[in-house]
Design a protein around this motif. Structure first.
Motif, PDB file in Angstrom:
ATOM      1  N   THR A   3       0.853  -1.129   0.192  1.00 57.08           N
ATOM      2  CA  THR A   3       0.056  -0.050   0.185  1.00 57.08           C
ATOM      3  C   THR A   3       1.011   1.183   0.064  1.00 57.08           C
ATOM      4  O   THR A   3       2.082   1.096   0.117  1.00 57.08           O
ATOM      5  N   ARG A   4       0.273   2.466  -0.051  1.00 58.93           N
ATOM      6  CA  ARG A   4       0.936   3.574  -0.174  1.00 58.93           C
ATOM      7  C   ARG A   4       1.424   3.901   1.210  1.00 58.93           C
ATOM      8  O   ARG A   4       2.833   4.093   1.356  1.00 58.93           O
ATOM      9  N   ASP A   5       1.095   3.770   2.261  1.00 60.85           N
ATOM     10  CA  ASP A   5       1.664   3.776   3.575  1.00 60.85           C
ATOM     11  C   ASP A   5       2.720   2.797   3.893  1.00 60.85           C
ATOM     12  O   ASP A   5       3.713   3.178   4.385  1.00 60.85           O
ATOM     13  N   LEU A   6       2.521   1.561   3.603  1.00 64.76           N
ATOM     14  CA  LEU A   6       3.707   0.618   3.584  1.00 64.76           C
ATOM     15  C   LEU A   6       4.815   1.174   2.747  1.00 64.76           C
ATOM     16  O   LEU A   6       5.927   1.282   3.322  1.00 64.76           O
ATOM     17  N   VAL A   7       4.744   1.491   1.662  1.00 64.87           N
ATOM     18  CA  VAL A   7       5.872   2.209   0.496  1.00 64.87           C
ATOM     19  C   VAL A   7       6.518   3.332   1.694  1.00 64.87           C
ATOM     20  O   VAL A   7       7.814   3.600   1.554  1.00 64.87           O
ATOM     21  N   LEU A   8       5.714   4.257   1.969  1.00 67.46           N
ATOM     22  CA  LEU A   8       6.323   5.472   2.431  1.00 67.46           C
ATOM     23  C   LEU A   8       6.833   5.423   3.904  1.00 67.46           C
ATOM     24  O   LEU A   8       7.856   5.964   4.213  1.00 67.46           O
TER      25      LEU A   8
ATOM     26  N   THR B 155      -0.584   7.800  -5.921  1.00 64.53           N
ATOM     27  CA  THR B 155      -0.400   6.486  -5.195  1.00 64.53           C
ATOM     28  C   THR B 155      -0.036   5.784  -6.495  1.00 64.53           C
ATOM     29  O   THR B 155       0.798   4.901  -6.191  1.00 64.53           O
ATOM     30  N   GLN B 156      -0.559   5.620  -7.517  1.00 63.56           N
ATOM     31  CA  GLN B 156      -0.230   4.731  -8.679  1.00 63.56           C
ATOM     32  C   GLN B 156       1.341   4.987  -9.320  1.00 63.56           C
ATOM     33  O   GLN B 156       1.777   4.035  -9.269  1.00 63.56           O
ATOM     34  N   THR B 157       1.812   6.249  -9.178  1.00 60.94           N
ATOM     35  CA  THR B 157       3.358   6.546  -9.298  1.00 60.94           C
ATOM     36  C   THR B 157       3.940   5.971  -8.025  1.00 60.94           C
ATOM     37  O   THR B 157       5.127   5.247  -8.609  1.00 60.94           O
ATOM     38  N   LEU B 158       3.454   6.106  -7.119  1.00 61.40           N
ATOM     39  CA  LEU B 158       4.425   5.563  -5.943  1.00 61.40           C
ATOM     40  C   LEU B 158       4.516   4.078  -5.831  1.00 61.40           C
ATOM     41  O   LEU B 158       5.687   3.576  -5.565  1.00 61.40           O
ATOM     42  N   LEU B 159       3.471   3.425  -6.017  1.00 62.07           N
ATOM     43  CA  LEU B 159       3.370   1.902  -6.225  1.00 62.07           C
ATOM     44  C   LEU B 159       4.292   1.559  -7.328  1.00 62.07           C
ATOM     45  O   LEU B 159       5.084   0.360  -7.312  1.00 62.07           O
ATOM     46  N   SER B 160       4.446   2.191  -8.382  1.00 61.50           N
ATOM     47  CA  SER B 160       5.152   1.853  -9.606  1.00 61.50           C
ATOM     48  C   SER B 160       6.712   2.081  -9.098  1.00 61.50           C
ATOM     49  O   SER B 160       7.362   1.155  -9.489  1.00 61.50           O
ATOM     50  N   VAL B 161       7.095   3.139  -8.323  1.00 58.10           N
ATOM     51  CA  VAL B 161       8.436   3.230  -7.879  1.00 58.10           C
ATOM     52  C   VAL B 161       8.620   2.136  -6.804  1.00 58.10           C
ATOM     53  O   VAL B 161       9.856   1.645  -7.127  1.00 58.10           O
ATOM     54  N   TRP B 162       7.766   1.640  -6.358  1.00 56.35           N
ATOM     55  CA  TRP B 162       8.090   0.625  -5.290  1.00 56.35           C
ATOM     56  C   TRP B 162       8.262  -0.703  -6.275  1.00 56.35           C
ATOM     57  O   TRP B 162       9.327  -1.473  -5.753  1.00 56.35           O
TER      58      TRP B 162
ATOM     59  N   VAL C 254       0.439  -1.827 -11.847  1.00 54.79           N
ATOM     60  CA  VAL C 254      -0.311  -1.422 -10.965  1.00 54.79           C
ATOM     61  C   VAL C 254      -1.826  -0.873 -11.664  1.00 54.79           C
ATOM     62  O   VAL C 254      -2.868  -1.240 -10.997  1.00 54.79           O
ATOM     63  N   ASN C 255      -2.000  -0.281 -12.729  1.00 54.61           N
ATOM     64  CA  ASN C 255      -2.920  -0.004 -13.396  1.00 54.61           C
ATOM     65  C   ASN C 255      -4.113  -1.155 -13.615  1.00 54.61           C
ATOM     66  O   ASN C 255      -5.169  -1.190 -13.505  1.00 54.61           O
ATOM     67  N   SER C 256      -3.410  -2.497 -13.814  1.00 58.94           N
ATOM     68  CA  SER C 256      -4.329  -3.503 -14.126  1.00 58.94           C
ATOM     69  C   SER C 256      -4.364  -4.409 -13.065  1.00 58.94           C
ATOM     70  O   SER C 256      -5.215  -5.356 -12.856  1.00 58.94           O
ATOM     71  N   ARG C 257      -3.643  -4.100 -11.816  1.00 58.77           N
ATOM     72  CA  ARG C 257      -3.742  -5.304 -10.722  1.00 58.77           C
ATOM     73  C   ARG C 257      -4.040  -4.659  -9.433  1.00 58.77           C
ATOM     74  O   ARG C 257      -4.400  -5.387  -8.392  1.00 58.77           O
ATOM     75  N   ALA C 258      -4.256  -3.333  -9.045  1.00 61.40           N
ATOM     76  CA  ALA C 258      -4.464  -2.873  -7.869  1.00 61.40           C
ATOM     77  C   ALA C 258      -5.934  -2.734  -7.632  1.00 61.40           C
ATOM     78  O   ALA C 258      -6.667  -2.906  -8.345  1.00 61.40           O
ATOM     79  N   VAL C 259      -6.045  -3.059  -6.317  1.00 58.25           N
ATOM     80  CA  VAL C 259      -7.441  -3.147  -5.601  1.00 58.25           C
ATOM     81  C   VAL C 259      -7.787  -1.929  -4.828  1.00 58.25           C
ATOM     82  O   VAL C 259      -6.917  -1.390  -4.615  1.00 58.25           O
ATOM     83  N   TYR C 260      -8.945  -1.608  -4.695  1.00 62.84           N
ATOM     84  CA  TYR C 260      -9.248  -0.489  -3.813  1.00 62.84           C
ATOM     85  C   TYR C 260      -8.998  -0.725  -2.330  1.00 62.84           C
ATOM     86  O   TYR C 260      -9.651  -1.787  -1.834  1.00 62.84           O
TER      87      TYR C 260
ATOM     88  N   GLU D 238      -6.489   7.022  -5.530  1.00 59.47           N
ATOM     89  CA  GLU D 238      -5.619   7.042  -4.352  1.00 59.47           C
ATOM     90  C   GLU D 238      -5.610   5.903  -3.479  1.00 59.47           C
ATOM     91  O   GLU D 238      -4.683   5.752  -2.728  1.00 59.47           O
ATOM     92  N   CYS D 239      -6.709   5.389  -3.487  1.00 57.99           N
ATOM     93  CA  CYS D 239      -6.768   4.150  -2.325  1.00 57.99           C
ATOM     94  C   CYS D 239      -6.601   2.841  -3.153  1.00 57.99           C
ATOM     95  O   CYS D 239      -7.516   2.062  -3.491  1.00 57.99           O
ATOM     96  N   LEU D 240      -5.159   2.775  -3.635  1.00 62.18           N
ATOM     97  CA  LEU D 240      -4.891   1.637  -4.159  1.00 62.18           C
ATOM     98  C   LEU D 240      -3.996   0.782  -3.285  1.00 62.18           C
ATOM     99  O   LEU D 240      -3.376   0.955  -2.277  1.00 62.18           O
ATOM    100  N   ALA D 241      -3.832  -0.523  -3.693  1.00 64.97           N
ATOM    101  CA  ALA D 241      -3.046  -1.567  -3.012  1.00 64.97           C
ATOM    102  C   ALA D 241      -2.901  -2.750  -4.031  1.00 64.97           C
ATOM    103  O   ALA D 241      -3.867  -3.166  -4.799  1.00 64.97           O
ATOM    104  N   LEU D 242      -1.532  -3.340  -3.973  1.00 70.12           N
ATOM    105  CA  LEU D 242      -1.139  -4.472  -4.782  1.00 70.12           C
ATOM    106  C   LEU D 242      -1.480  -5.783  -3.932  1.00 70.12           C
ATOM    107  O   LEU D 242      -1.086  -5.737  -2.886  1.00 70.12           O
TER     108      LEU D 242
END
Length: 325
Positions: A82-87, A104-111, A190-196, A217-221
């Motif tokens: 999640t965003r929080d986990l990454v940060l 969030t999508q960019t942040l998860l992409s960075v991860w 992220v775009n095709s696999r993230a959940v809310y 912004e409420c995304l998680a892998l």
């Protein structure tokens, strides 16, 4: 690529004339993923097995009957990205100031890029190696192929290119180095696999950057969950601890799933344009299919159909006044 898109996910399978379900649960990639998930508390109940299906490609097969109201799958919270986990836990402190305000999508992409660069030493390697290395969305068509797309689809693809390039440029300006091709792969992963997921329960009730009204912004892998394919007939609910039988991010089915059949989830009431643009496939008999009509299209139709000019203007003005333009 365009031919693969037009054939959807079944292209490679039909080319080989495969007509049976192939169990791939013993594939080393899935075995490692399963072991990794078990280390986080994963329990495959009800039992689902990775398989290749003739009509959808990779998916999950039910090994027993799954009744209406049963939990289809539970992903342990500790396995979610999640965003929080990454940060808060996975990125170096000196990186946070530069990227903490990215979407969030960019942040998860960075991860994804950061962890992928570590290879087998990444604690998330079993998950990362289970991800596709390429996608069949129209975004990845060649320039020559894109010229063959209908106008409405080409316009949407152009918008995607602008969005991806804008986020990539913003990321580069903050000192993060990667190729555009790598960023595109991460973005569409992220775009095709993230959940809310509105909030990561691991971080308590603290105010998080993901707690905004924008659901984008409420995304998680959710590792393993992306093995489930989409069906318009699947009825389900999803969320954290929504069923008392297990704890984690759960999918609860509201339709019965027969033993040996493919287990599906529902990505939402999407038309084929969205399914193709975001996920790289389309459904031949999609009940949610629709087409965008512009004012220019309506004006052209009214001109061809005849009638008084004043009536045409009145109809167009009515659409504009109701913000339907």
């Amino acid at each position: 690529l365009l031919q693969e898109i037009l054939m959807g996910r079944t292209w490679r399978l039909r080319r080989r004339k495969t007509s049976r379900i192939v169990n791939v649960s013993n594939d080393p990639v899935y075995l490692e993923l399963h072991c990794w998930l078990k280390s986080h508390g994963f329990s495959c109940q009800p039992p689902l097995k990775p398989a290749v299906f003739p009509d959808t490609g990779r998916g999950l097969q039910a090994s027993t009957n799954i009744e209406e109201g049963d939990v289809l799958v539970t992903i342990p919270i500790d396995a979610l990205i999640t965003r929080d986990l990454v940060l808060h836990t996975t990125l170096p402190c000196n990186s946070l100031q530069q990227i903490s305000h990215l979407c969030t999508q960019t942040l998860l992409s960075v991860w994804l890029l950061s962890e992928s660069s570590k290879g087998p030493s990444s604690p998330y390697h079993p998950y990362l190696q289970s991800l596709p290395q390429a996608y069949t969305t129209p975004y990845f068509c060649t320039s020559a192929e894109q010229l063959l797309l209908p106008t409405y689809l080409l316009s949407a693809v152009t918008d995607q290119h602008q969005t991806v390039l804008s986020n990539y440029t913003s990321l580069m300006s903050r000192g993060f180095k990667t190729s555009l091709a790598s960023f595109q792969w991460a973005w569409f992963t992220v775009n095709s696999r993230a959940v809310y997921l509105s909030r990561d329960p691991r971080f308590g009730k603290q105010k998080s950057l993901s707690e905004v009204e924008d659901s984008g912004e409420c995304l998680a892998l959710a590792p393993y969950l992306d093995l489930l394919n989409h069906s318009v007939d699947a009825v389900m609910s999803a969320g954290v601890d929504i069923h008392k039988s297990t704890s984690g991010y759960q999918i609860v089915t509201k339709t019965r799933i027969k033993k040996y059949s493919q287990a599906f989830i529902n990505y939402g009431p999407h038309g084929n344009t969205k399914l193709l643009l975001e996920y790289g496939f389309f459904l031949p008999n999609n009940p949610h299919e629709g087409f965008n009509i512009t004012i220019a299209d309506l004006t052209e139709f009214l001109e061809i159909s005849g009638g008084k000019v004043s009536e045409k203007i009145q109809k167009v003005d009515m659409l504009k006044s109701n913000r339907l333009d």
